[in-house]
Design a protein around this motif. Structure first.
Motif, PDB file in Angstrom:
ATOM      1  N   TRP C  19      55.750  49.416 -44.618  1.00  0.00           N
ATOM      2  CA  TRP C  19      56.669  48.321 -44.276  1.00  0.00           C
ATOM      3  C   TRP C  19      56.499  47.172 -45.253  1.00  0.00           C
ATOM      4  CZ3 TRP C  19      59.681  47.042 -39.687  1.00  0.00           C
ATOM      5  CH2 TRP C  19      60.046  45.695 -39.611  1.00  0.00           C
ATOM      6  N   ARG C  22      61.974  44.391 -43.095  1.00  0.00           N
ATOM      7  CA  ARG C  22      62.760  45.210 -42.194  1.00  0.00           C
ATOM      8  C   ARG C  22      63.738  46.095 -42.977  1.00  0.00           C
ATOM      9  NH1 ARG C  22      63.694  44.232 -37.010  1.00  0.00           N
ATOM     10  NH2 ARG C  22      63.151  42.048 -37.249  1.00  0.00           N
ATOM     11  N   ALA C 238      74.999  45.212 -28.990  1.00  0.00           N
ATOM     12  CA  ALA C 238      73.613  44.802 -29.175  1.00  0.00           C
ATOM     13  C   ALA C 238      73.547  43.658 -30.173  1.00  0.00           C
ATOM     14  CB  ALA C 238      72.792  45.983 -29.672  1.00  0.00           C
ATOM     15  N   ARG C 239      72.615  42.753 -29.952  1.00  0.00           N
ATOM     16  CA  ARG C 239      72.414  41.628 -30.867  1.00  0.00           C
ATOM     17  C   ARG C 239      70.920  41.454 -31.093  1.00  0.00           C
ATOM     18  NH1 ARG C 239      76.823  42.620 -31.225  1.00  0.00           N
ATOM     19  NH2 ARG C 239      78.686  41.457 -30.669  1.00  0.00           N
ATOM     20  N   ARG C 240      70.605  40.868 -32.231  1.00  0.00           N
ATOM     21  CA  ARG C 240      69.204  40.568 -32.520  1.00  0.00           C
ATOM     22  C   ARG C 240      69.058  39.112 -32.906  1.00  0.00           C
ATOM     23  NH1 ARG C 240      67.885  45.148 -36.563  1.00  0.00           N
ATOM     24  NH2 ARG C 240      68.120  43.326 -37.885  1.00  0.00           N
ATOM     25  N   TRP C 241      67.946  38.513 -32.514  1.00  0.00           N
ATOM     26  CA  TRP C 241      67.648  37.132 -32.894  1.00  0.00           C
ATOM     27  C   TRP C 241      66.239  37.022 -33.443  1.00  0.00           C
ATOM     28  CZ3 TRP C 241      70.443  38.240 -28.550  1.00  0.00           C
ATOM     29  CH2 TRP C 241      71.670  37.581 -28.393  1.00  0.00           C
ATOM     30  N   GLY C 243      63.143  34.032 -33.669  1.00  0.00           N
ATOM     31  CA  GLY C 243      62.728  32.723 -33.171  1.00  0.00           C
ATOM     32  C   GLY C 243      62.459  31.781 -34.330  1.00  0.00           C
TER      33      GLY C 243
ATOM     34  N   VAL D 342      61.914  33.232 -27.334  1.00  0.00           N
ATOM     35  CA  VAL D 342      61.877  32.440 -28.561  1.00  0.00           C
ATOM     36  C   VAL D 342      60.510  31.751 -28.677  1.00  0.00           C
ATOM     37  CG1 VAL D 342      62.819  30.402 -29.724  1.00  0.00           C
ATOM     38  CG2 VAL D 342      64.370  32.078 -28.701  1.00  0.00           C
ATOM     39  N   THR D 345      57.869  34.276 -29.496  1.00  0.00           N
ATOM     40  CA  THR D 345      57.906  34.625 -30.921  1.00  0.00           C
ATOM     41  C   THR D 345      57.153  33.590 -31.737  1.00  0.00           C
ATOM     42  OG1 THR D 345      60.101  35.565 -30.654  1.00  0.00           O
ATOM     43  CG2 THR D 345      59.427  35.060 -32.881  1.00  0.00           C
ATOM     44  N   LEU D 355      53.779  42.256 -36.140  1.00  0.00           N
ATOM     45  CA  LEU D 355      54.714  42.396 -37.246  1.00  0.00           C
ATOM     46  C   LEU D 355      56.142  42.305 -36.708  1.00  0.00           C
ATOM     47  CD1 LEU D 355      54.931  43.173 -40.304  1.00  0.00           C
ATOM     48  CD2 LEU D 355      55.092  45.550 -39.551  1.00  0.00           C
ATOM     49  N   ALA D 356      56.952  41.504 -37.375  1.00  0.00           N
ATOM     50  CA  ALA D 356      58.394  41.497 -37.170  1.00  0.00           C
ATOM     51  C   ALA D 356      58.842  41.322 -35.715  1.00  0.00           C
ATOM     52  CB  ALA D 356      58.993  42.787 -37.724  1.00  0.00           C
ATOM     53  N   PRO D 357      58.360  40.282 -35.046  1.00  0.00           N
ATOM     54  CA  PRO D 357      58.846  40.073 -33.674  1.00  0.00           C
ATOM     55  C   PRO D 357      60.348  39.793 -33.681  1.00  0.00           C
ATOM     56  CG  PRO D 357      57.606  38.155 -34.427  1.00  0.00           C
ATOM     57  CD  PRO D 357      57.425  39.207 -35.469  1.00  0.00           C
ATOM     58  N   THR D 358      61.069  40.521 -32.884  1.00  0.00           N
ATOM     59  CA  THR D 358      62.528  40.440 -32.860  1.00  0.00           C
ATOM     60  C   THR D 358      63.007  40.377 -31.424  1.00  0.00           C
ATOM     61  OG1 THR D 358      62.594  41.812 -34.842  1.00  0.00           O
ATOM     62  CG2 THR D 358      64.640  41.627 -33.592  1.00  0.00           C
ATOM     63  N   ILE D 359      63.935  39.492 -31.187  1.00  0.00           N
ATOM     64  CA  ILE D 359      64.526  39.400 -29.848  1.00  0.00           C
ATOM     65  C   ILE D 359      65.781  40.255 -29.838  1.00  0.00           C
ATOM     66  CG2 ILE D 359      65.531  37.834 -28.145  1.00  0.00           C
ATOM     67  CD1 ILE D 359      63.753  35.624 -29.438  1.00  0.00           C
ATOM     68  N   MET D 360      65.917  41.096 -28.842  1.00  0.00           N
ATOM     69  CA  MET D 360      67.038  42.022 -28.786  1.00  0.00           C
ATOM     70  C   MET D 360      67.807  41.856 -27.480  1.00  0.00           C
ATOM     71  SD  MET D 360      64.912  45.379 -30.053  1.00  0.00           S
ATOM     72  CE  MET D 360      66.196  46.286 -30.869  1.00  0.00           C
ATOM     73  N   GLU D 361      69.089  42.039 -27.591  1.00  0.00           N
ATOM     74  CA  GLU D 361      69.951  42.034 -26.403  1.00  0.00           C
ATOM     75  C   GLU D 361      70.787  43.293 -26.482  1.00  0.00           C
ATOM     76  OE1 GLU D 361      73.193  39.283 -26.613  1.00  0.00           O
ATOM     77  OE2 GLU D 361      73.401  39.150 -24.449  1.00  0.00           O
ATOM     78  N   TYR D 386      66.686  40.069 -21.954  1.00  0.00           N
ATOM     79  CA  TYR D 386      66.408  40.197 -23.388  1.00  0.00           C
ATOM     80  C   TYR D 386      65.044  40.855 -23.571  1.00  0.00           C
ATOM     81  CZ  TYR D 386      70.074  36.695 -23.567  1.00  0.00           C
ATOM     82  OH  TYR D 386      71.261  36.029 -23.419  1.00  0.00           O
ATOM     83  N   LEU D 391      55.357  44.956 -33.405  1.00  0.00           N
ATOM     84  CA  LEU D 391      54.304  45.950 -33.572  1.00  0.00           C
ATOM     85  C   LEU D 391      52.972  45.229 -33.756  1.00  0.00           C
ATOM     86  CD1 LEU D 391      55.994  48.434 -36.061  1.00  0.00           C
ATOM     87  CD2 LEU D 391      55.584  48.796 -33.619  1.00  0.00           C
TER      88      LEU D 391
END
Lengths: 333, 406, 333, 406
Positions: C19, C22, C238-241, C243, D342, D345, D355-361, D386, D391
């Motif tokens: 990695w 992303r 689907a959506r991604r955010w 912080g 948020v 994160t 690694l790569a914390p992502t919030i998903m809906e 959400y 990882l």
């Protein structure tokens, strides 16, 4: 008070929207001697006269209050009698925007339906513009006509009882519209009737508003066949939220409670397991049921969060936009 | 503001088949170049009404495009057929070589015709998946169609211009969100609006469009001078601008007592001034007069709406602005971030001068509308922002003394 | 390391996903002597052996690092070679869920495409289950077969090169699937071939994955005609955010700056307007261009906010689900 | 866990045409009542495979429904026709009276046939708008169709059950969000998962479904005993439950040193104990053993995923849990509120263990699929929650000493 001008003070005969909650907004015409009744008791119309728009009025019994609001198309759409599906704010505003409706625009609308969009269109074209709206359902048409009159919109809005799909748009007045909005079961049948009633010296913007995808397919074909260009279909997904606070509760507090339970047991106390646990949980129920702690109460930590509305309008209709170019000048022939 | 015909020296926006946009000045006698999409003479379009789509043929000759639906090999199909889908017939033709394509172009064959030929030639086309077919068509279309459509620049086009060059300048505002803000703000001719707009004036331009010459915008700004860059794109006279747009900075609004008054000059003194200094003096006087009017409005009827697009901290700012807003008048706040509006809601809920603060989101989802292949666009831009909408109300002390009832 | 079992330490021959970001995740098979090269320089495979999965490895030149990740279907879908449109996480997970796929399920998939969904299905059915996957495009089929073998999935996944729409699903093995997933240009042509290859003693779940609405219309008709029930079409949005923090800047600060400007002017200083203003604005540019203040730096107030991904997958496909009831028992005949 | 055939005394879920659901116990010999949708004998469905839709005819007789697509008057139309839309022919028939309808029902005419008749009779139907047509059809359908479909209860059905009775119990979790959590958590047979589930066990049940008998769930709970109410709906033996679900509370997990060890009893002492006390002793010993294993796993390989659904403050909790998670293993956190994730994160970004914390809906949008009238459902439930997905990684001190590079 009408939908056309802004006023500060409420006078006899004014339209006022009495706001109780978002889902209970009542349109009234202020007439001394009349009463508005709701679960908080009666509100006297004569008490409204002389107040500012936006004022909070207590019921005669002082058991509750309403806000006295100045009418706008948006508030009206919360209070109006639903005769058909309503075109709500996000769609209405986007339609006005995409059809490039401006003060003094001339617009064709069919059908009138509940008149929610008509009010928004009328606000934007204002007294210098004109809305020609058509409704095939007779009693709906008459109700809408009465509303437009009562709201001081007769100068701007001209409503005609007509099945435009069969009988077209010809009326006494010569219509030269720059924007057309069709909310009909079969917009494609109305499109061929439009040409004589739009301003062919300029680009004419159209929007077909249809709930089903099969209608969209036919709209697109009809628009294309009729020479419309830049055909674009969209849907508008709107959401609403309220701001709230949720309690911040740490695992350390939770461990303290577990220690407390353990200590009581070791102390051989007559420990009533349920009670202690219950108290803790009650303190932390932000959902309103049996809550003792109220949202935002001091002595706790709170985090701002948003609550989405629970019933979302997940679909209103598909909006098909297109542009009819002006008639070709000779130099291109 | 938006003329119906293309005027000499007007700034206009051109949309190209690639979905790209380009702002050009229509200078008489000039040649406007669209890069790989060709060039044309400005004079050829001056005077034409907006609304045409042009195709550039050989020798910069312009013709009008009859049909600009997304390029579609099924143009001839009826709706019934269109709905049952379609199949592109493989003709067994070889693919056209680049040379052959260039040859066709030099013969003046139109882009659409070339694409049709290329597609016929692409024997494997019917075996492609929907996904790769679309990628293929889009690529082809962007490559060959030498078309453009002129638009007068209004608020829609301004958003497109900034989204194209730097979305952060307008805080990622979407057209649909701006449209909703205007309606929620009840913007219309004759209104007097209090506006905070820290974009280069997109919100101001949009409000101007809706007041149609009648009404005023009072723009509160942060620096010494407001940034209204984007008004340059509009057809707007100096007179109209001065009549409709009043400006005041935060200090002048909140602390007028700190402003040194402009000393009134005698007729004699004025005569002694250089003309430019005299103009400056009148300007300062006018500005002072404007400020007095603005502050007076706050103390009398209030403004007809408060419209805000700023990065300043809304939860602490907005409560200070409420006193300028008239009863039952809307408050509409934009933020790119819902979180900001959540906190603002909580700040506003602490008092009872606003009714029903609601956070709103509106997102337009565009579809591909090729007959037989209708679906939402596979990808789109994130963002678009959020609105906080509420109404200014006048709490009644008697009512509130009883305690919050509902 | 394979996709089938969890391991702690990296060994020679293991699959590792390297990695970087992303959008830059590279699948490698650890072989001493090999190098992975990226913009930070080379990373030696032999340095990976013996490390824990999840370890951060510096480049040989120590100019940058990668993370050594254990393969999962989700990570694989970020790194795999795109042969066709990928079925991403939110769709893949919903498909597994709605098709009631469990350990030991038998599943039919057509077509295999890039194999992203196949990996997710294989994880869930595990060694006790089976995926029969079909791909009509020969070279795609062979590439996928090689990947499944390399990933240790051959036991679970059986791939066949086949145009199922014309030639059906019959292979050497007797397939009795409980779930069927069709991602084909014309799923409706494959449906009639299914009956002999699904387990008619139980409810069989199907999903047709089609990008266009016209395909959905045909799928629905074909499913209905074939006796499928509980037909439901959905799409998954689907959506991604991420912080982030945005600076809290008050109007009071702004007014102080204006006072400062005014004072300097009144003091007759050689005030360079641009400079002061510029400094202030630079401090407050959270967008990364010429930023001096970094997000979250001390000495400023920050508010947590979410940034939506800038490129959203606004449409993947329409998912049409249906259930084929078991064959009727005699008592109902 | 989910048998393929309906078992005696099983708790099953019935879906009704009104979209209502009902959980019933299939007790042999009993009569199951669906209120206005009729009653039937439990014995009639015991042994049937799941997957049938039944219609209740007169005398509680059950028949299988052939086609349960949303009721549709166009069943007989081909796809081509269906795509071109449809028109319901007004027959001029009078509307049926309630009495006539009752008469038809008592003659054993099926609900679907009655609706077809009513619709034929509704002369004005074709003049209705799409909006009112649908309201009308829906009302009619809910009124007459005496149908039901039994489902074994798995995670999908559990969510439906809680969304129906009290969505707050599962924090408004949607099925699609749960499904995504399971995939992002890489849940599969053989895995050992650290789980915080403050719903009545919906997350635990869903993980059980995916491990298929192999693997363990270590459930950390807040009170003295975990709440796993919803396991009662599953077909799960005591043995399976004890083998797969280990429980530990926060204090035992974070401060094992505060736990008094269970004093080992001698064989003699044990013999003296009452059987119930002896069982209690063995339980306590087993629990202690489990805790040791859990803590040992934290110090060795770590868990294969961390799955969290709790109202406890995540930004402060999760960093404390990271040490229990194995390298390259997923962390999946659910919250109803994006704002919570948020902040979480931001808390996780302060260190370099994730690694790569992502919030998903993920939101599933359902469509009405009546031929000729396809569109998304007009209204739906808000919420769904959400996920924060990341990882667990092992930072390399040497690397980080160099300074953050990328």
């Amino acid at each position: 008070m009408s939908f056309v001008e802004d006023k500060q003070k409420i006078e006899e005969g004014d339209h006022v929207l009495a706001w109780m909650t978002r889902s209970d907004v009542r349109p009234i015409k202020v007439q001394s001697g009349e009463l508005l009744n709701n679960r908080y008791g009666p509100f006297k119309h004569e008490d409204m006269v002389g107040r500012s728009f936006g004022a909070q009025q207590a019921s005669s019994a002082n058991q509750g209050f309403i806000h006295l609001l100045s009418p706008t198309p948006e508030l009206w759409s919360l209070s109006l009698p639903h005769r058909t599906q309503i075109i709500y704010g996000p769609d209405a505003s986007y339609i006005v925007h995409r059809l490039k409706i401006r003060p003094s625009s001339v617009v064709i609308e069919a059908g009138t339906g509940s008149g929610a969009l008509t009010h928004a269109l009328a606000r934007t074209v204002s007294k210098s513009g004109k809305i020609f709206t058509f409704e095939y359902h007779e009693s709906r048409c008459e109700q809408a006509r009465a509303e437009f009159e009562s709201h001081g919109l007769s100068e701007i809005v001209q409503i005609t009882h007509r099945n435009v799909c069969e009988d077209g748009f010809a009326i006494d007045t010569d219509i030269k519209a720059s924007a057309v909005f069709l909310d009909l079961p079969a917009p494609w049948t109305a499109i061929p009737h439009l040409f004589e009633h739009v301003d062919r010296s300029r680009a004419v913007h159209i929007c077909c508003f249809s709930p089903c995808i099969e209608q969209v397919i036919k709209n697109i074909y009809a628009l294309q066949a009729a020479g419309f260009q830049h055909i674009e279909m969209v849907e508008n997904q709107a959401r609403r939220w309220e701001g709230h606070q949720t309690m911040v509760r740490t695992v350390e507090e939770s461990m303290d409670l577990l220690r407390d339970i353990r200590r009581r047991r070791q102390d051989g106390m007559d420990f009533r397991h349920g009670r202690v646990e219950k108290r803790k949980l009650d303190n932390y129920n932000p959902w309103g049921k049996g809550t003792r702690v109220r949202e935002g109460d001091e002595g706790y930590n709170w985090r701002p969060v948003s609550w989405m509305e629970t019933d979302i309008k997940s679909h209103t209709s598909y909006l098909t936009f297109a542009i009819l170019p002006p008639t070709s000048p000779d130099k291109y022939k | 503001m938006e003329p119906l015909n293309i005027q000499a020296n007007q700034l206009i926006l051109l949309r190209l088949p690639s979905q790209n946009i380009k702002v050009v000045k229509v200078e008489p006698g000039s040649i406007i170049s669209l890069g790989k999409f060709g060039s044309f003479r400005a004079d050829d379009i001056i005077g034409d009404p907006f609304g045409f789509t042009y195709e550039i043929d050989s020798g910069m000759k312009l013709s009008l495009v009859d049909n600009t639906i997304e390029f579609d090999e099924d143009d001839q199909m009826g709706a019934e057929q269109a709905m049952t889908g379609h199949k592109i017939t493989a003709t067994g033709m070889q693919q056209l070589t680049s040379e052959e394509i260039e040859a066709l172009k030099s013969q003046g064959v139109s882009g659409a015709e070339i694409i049709a030929k290329v597609m016929e030639g692409h024997a494997a086309f019917e075996h492609k998946t929907e996904y790769s077919k679309e990628k293929y068509l889009k690529r082809k279309k962007q490559k060959f169609l030498q078309q453009f459509t002129p638009y007068a620049i209004g608020s829609t086009e301004l958003i497109d211009i900034y989204l194209d060059k730097d979305p952060t300048r307008i805080y990622n505002l979407s057209p649909e969100t701006l449209a909703l803000a205007l309606n929620m703000g009840n913007i219309r001719p004759g209104g007097n609006y209090l506006v905070v707009d820290e974009t280069p004036g997109v919100l101001v331009a949009a409000i101007l469009e809706r007041i149609g010459g009648e009404g005023t915008i009072t723009l509160v700004h942060e620096n010494e001078h407001p940034n209204l860059d984007c008004l340059k794109y509009l057809v707007l006279s100096e007179e109209e601008r001065e009549r409709m747009i009043k400006t005041i900075n935060w200090l002048e609004l909140f602390h007028p007592e700190e402003s040194e008054p402009v000393r009134t000059k005698t007729a004699e003194e004025l005569e002694d001034l250089k003309p430019s200094h005299r103009r400056q003096y009148y300007r300062a006087k006018q500005r002072e007069e404007n400020h007095k009017e603005i502050l007076k409005r706050a103390d009398t009827c209030g403004f007809d709406a408060l419209m805000v697009m700023t990065l300043l901290d809304l939860p602490t700012l907005i409560p200070q602005l409420l006193r300028f807003v008239g009863g039952s008048r809307p408050i509409v706040l934009y933020s790119e971030f819902k979180e900001v509006l959540v906190e603002t809601t909580l700040a506003l809920q602490k008092e009872n001068r606003v009714l029903a603060p609601t956070i709103m989101e509106t997102r337009v989802r565009k579809y591909q509308t090729l007959p037989g292949r209708i679906h939402p666009l596979m990808t789109s831009r994130g963002y678009g922002g959020y609105l906080l909408s509420a109404l200014r109300v006048h709490p009644n002390r008697a009512v509130n003394a009883v305690g919050k009832i509902s």
